[in-house]
Scaffold this active site. Structure first.
Site, PDB file in Angstrom:
ATOM      1  CB  THR A 208      -1.272  -7.968   4.570  1.00 34.87           C
ATOM      2  OG1 THR A 208      -0.621  -7.289   3.495  1.00 34.87           O
ATOM      3  CG2 THR A 208      -0.448  -9.189   4.918  1.00 34.87           C
ATOM      4  CG  ASP A 210       1.476  -6.339   0.244  1.00 33.15           C
ATOM      5  OD1 ASP A 210       0.635  -6.257  -0.657  1.00 33.15           O
ATOM      6  OD2 ASP A 210       2.057  -5.362   0.722  1.00 33.15           O
ATOM      7  CE  LYS A 247       0.670  -6.534 -32.290  1.00 31.83           C
ATOM      8  NZ  LYS A 247       0.342  -5.702 -33.470  1.00 31.83           N
ATOM      9  CG  MET A 255      -0.239  -5.543  -4.633  1.00 30.25           C
ATOM     10  SD  MET A 255      -0.017  -3.760  -4.463  1.00 30.25           S
ATOM     11  CE  MET A 255      -0.549  -3.539  -2.767  1.00 30.25           C
ATOM     12  CE1 TYR A 416      -3.832   0.767  -3.860  1.00 35.76           C
ATOM     13  CE2 TYR A 416      -4.893   2.529  -5.082  1.00 35.76           C
ATOM     14  CZ  TYR A 416      -3.997   2.118  -4.120  1.00 35.76           C
ATOM     15  OH  TYR A 416      -3.282   3.050  -3.414  1.00 35.76           O
ATOM     16  NE  ARG A 419      -6.926  -0.976  -1.883  1.00 36.98           N
ATOM     17  CZ  ARG A 419      -6.325   0.066  -1.313  1.00 36.98           C
ATOM     18  NH1 ARG A 419      -5.267  -0.137  -0.553  1.00 36.98           N
ATOM     19  NH2 ARG A 419      -6.777   1.281  -1.476  1.00 36.98           N
TER      20      ARG A 419
END
Length: 553
Positions: A208, A210, A247, A255, A416, A419
């Site tokens: 994963t 994440d 600025k 994720m 995305y 991945r």
């Protein structure tokens, strides 16, 4: 220079030729055997008895250790494999490692890949994998070798269909490459097969981007290193742009719905002005309004030094961790679970505290909370634009400061983009190793395990493959209106060395521009550049090493 193939870049052709060092494990895999060992503590001892009632067969799966023995090939087998859930760099190499190792045990073994992952497993859609197919995906990103889906396997009809597929193909084993939800399905299928006297072995590997499929057995999941490297390059680019134009305030959502590992890793790499770690803010009892005011205060103080720019990193799951919105989400999910209610009636039934939290949010976020749903019927947190929400709330909070602060926010969501990237050398080797040791568990007939690799901070040759019972990783969790058995994942530990390292620089990062620019992933060149590890992994390994040996690394 080589001529490019019709659809492959020069870079892709070079990556196809790379052979991970971890392939050396193929030389010894036939000499390894799996033996039961002493029982290790369960991840959630408080619900172990309830889990035993839910998973009676898996609860008896023993912990194991790998030992060297005699050379032991196998008879020809029929093995299935599927890629499940969202893509993670390295998925193809797991399949390749599995293929290579199974052929070491017996060249006549057949491997079947299920198209669209769980959906193909349910519907019986597959293709036989051969050398021509396998070698075309060496070290490539994506899951396009087989494709994937997020189909859940939890109903009786779905599990029955999978059993029919397995029996029709006469599979001896099945490998599921997935995250916490996919490997929860792995556990459920292993239990279902055992309860129906089906001898097909079912195991899983942890992937994963994440980073949340992490616990005492899994040092880091497959794909996390590549994804964080990709995000860190983009964050570094924005930081350099910020220093150049001076600025813009960049609000960057990363994720990490359940845990903030991606934000932690990317912060250690890039040194943003502000890094919000959900677990820390939750432990402090902070509300979204308080967090917004704190950000506004930092931006105001920076403005006093003519620094009207910043880099702010935000985990996507922040809204379900902080005090006020966490309670709001709990109440919303409970109300939705009661049945068909209109958005208006749902809001009217909220407690006064949650209702206030709801109406403090911008209207667009209110709509997302009421309409976006996951497969369990809960609020779909990943669809909530936290970067937009915080930039709006910070803009409002800045009005309470004495001086006008020039405030030009730019919002980003990095999701995305990472991945399906080419796996780093680390992830390419990690994936090959997971595939090779998956073959060992399948050939030796051990069902209900998550395949793991220990010592990932060390050189590739020093890694140690193994496996842990899926049952040991599970706990009871509320999904929708039901309590179900699922794989337990770890949150960021605020007492960990990695988090403390980030916290120590908080004040300095806020007001100084100490940005770090990691640049792109490197695949060719010196080992120091090409074979890096996740910083969170290295800091945790160093901490263990010092504790165990007393030596500083």
């Amino acid at each position: 220079m080589e001529l490019l193939s019709l659809n492959k870049s020069y870079f892709e052709l070079q990556r196809l030729r790379y052979r991970p060092e971890a392939l050396s494990f193929l030389e010894t895999i036939r000499f390894l055997h799996i033996l039961p060992t002493l029982h290790t503590p369960h991840a959630s001892p408080e619900c172990e008895e309830e889990l035993k009632k839910t998973l009676p067969f898996l609860s008896s799966v023993p912990t194991v250790t790998l030992v060297k023995g005699d050379d032991s090939p196998s008879s020809p087998l029929r093995i299935g494999v599927l890629l499940s859930g969202g893509q993670a760099p390295g998925g193809h190499n797991v399949v390749i490692g599995l293929f290579e190792a199974l052929k070491v045990f017996n060249k006549k073994t057949k491997i079947f890949g299920f198209i669209k992952g769980p959906l193909g497993l349910i519907q019986g859609v597959y293709k036989e994998l051969d050398v021509a197919t396998i070698y075309n995906y060496y070290n490539t990103g994506g899951f396009d070798m087989l494709s994937s889906s997020r189909e859940k396997i939890h109903t009786e009809n779905q599990k029955s269909s999978v059993l029919k597929t397995v029996k029709k193909l006469k599979l001896d084993g099945l490998l599921i490459i997935g995250g916490d939800n996919s490997n929860t399905d792995t556990a459920m299928l292993a239990e279902y097969f055992l309860s129906h006297n089906c001898k097909t072995v079912v195991i899983g590997v942890p992937k994963t981007i994440d980073g949340d499929l992490k616990n005492r057995w899994i040092e880091t999941p497959l794909g996390f290193h590549t994804s964080c490297s990709t995000y860190s390059e983009m964050i570094g680019n924005l930081a350099k742009d910020t220093l150049s134009i001076r600025k813009y305030h960049h609000f960057i959502r990363l994720m990490g719905q359940s845990a903030s590992y991606t934000t932690l890793e990317c912060s250690l790499r890039t040194h943003p002005n502000i890094a919000l770690i959900s677990e820390s803010l939750a432990s402090e009892g902070k509300t979204l309004k308080e967090i917004s005011f704190r950000i506004a205060e930092i931006l105001w103080r920076r403005s006093q030094e003519n620094k009207n720019y910043s880099i702010i990193l935000i985990p996507e799951g922040l809204i379900q961790h902080v005090k006020d919105t966490k309670n709001l989400l709990i109440e919303l999910n409970a109300l939705i679970a009661q049945g068909e209610l209109t958005p208006e009636s749902i809001v009217n039934q909220l407690s006064s505290y949650s209702k206030q939290a709801f109406f403090n949010l911008p209207e667009e976020i209110q709509s997302q909370l009421l309409l976006a749903r996951d497969s369990y019927g809960n609020v779909r947190v990943s669809k909530i634009a936290m970067e937009e929400l915080l930039s709006t709330m910070v803009k409002e909070a800045l009005k309470s400061f004495p001086d006008t602060v020039p405030f030009q926010p730019v919002t980003h969501f990095f999701g995305y983009e990472s991945r399906a990237g080419f796996p780093s050398n680390f992830d390419a080797n990690y994936a090959i190793t997971l595939g090779i040791f998956s073959a060992l568990f399948l050939v030796r007939g051990h069902t209900g395990y998550m395949v793991t690799v220990k010592g990932l901070a060390k050189e590739y040759s020093q890694w140690e493959g193994g496996g842990v019972p899926l049952f040991n990783m599970m706990h009871m969790e509320k999904r929708g209106s039901n309590h179900v058995a699922v794989i337990k994942t770890d949150d960021v530990d605020t007492s960990s060395t990695a988090f403390k390292k980030l916290s120590q620089t908080e004040e300095d990062r806020a007001y100084r521009d100490n940005y770090s620019f990691p640049g792109p992933l490197q695949f060719f060149g010196s080992e120091d550049l090409c074979d890096q590890r996740p910083l969170t992994l290295l800091t945790e390994w160093n901490q263990r090493h010092v504790r165990e040996t007393g030596e500083t690394v």
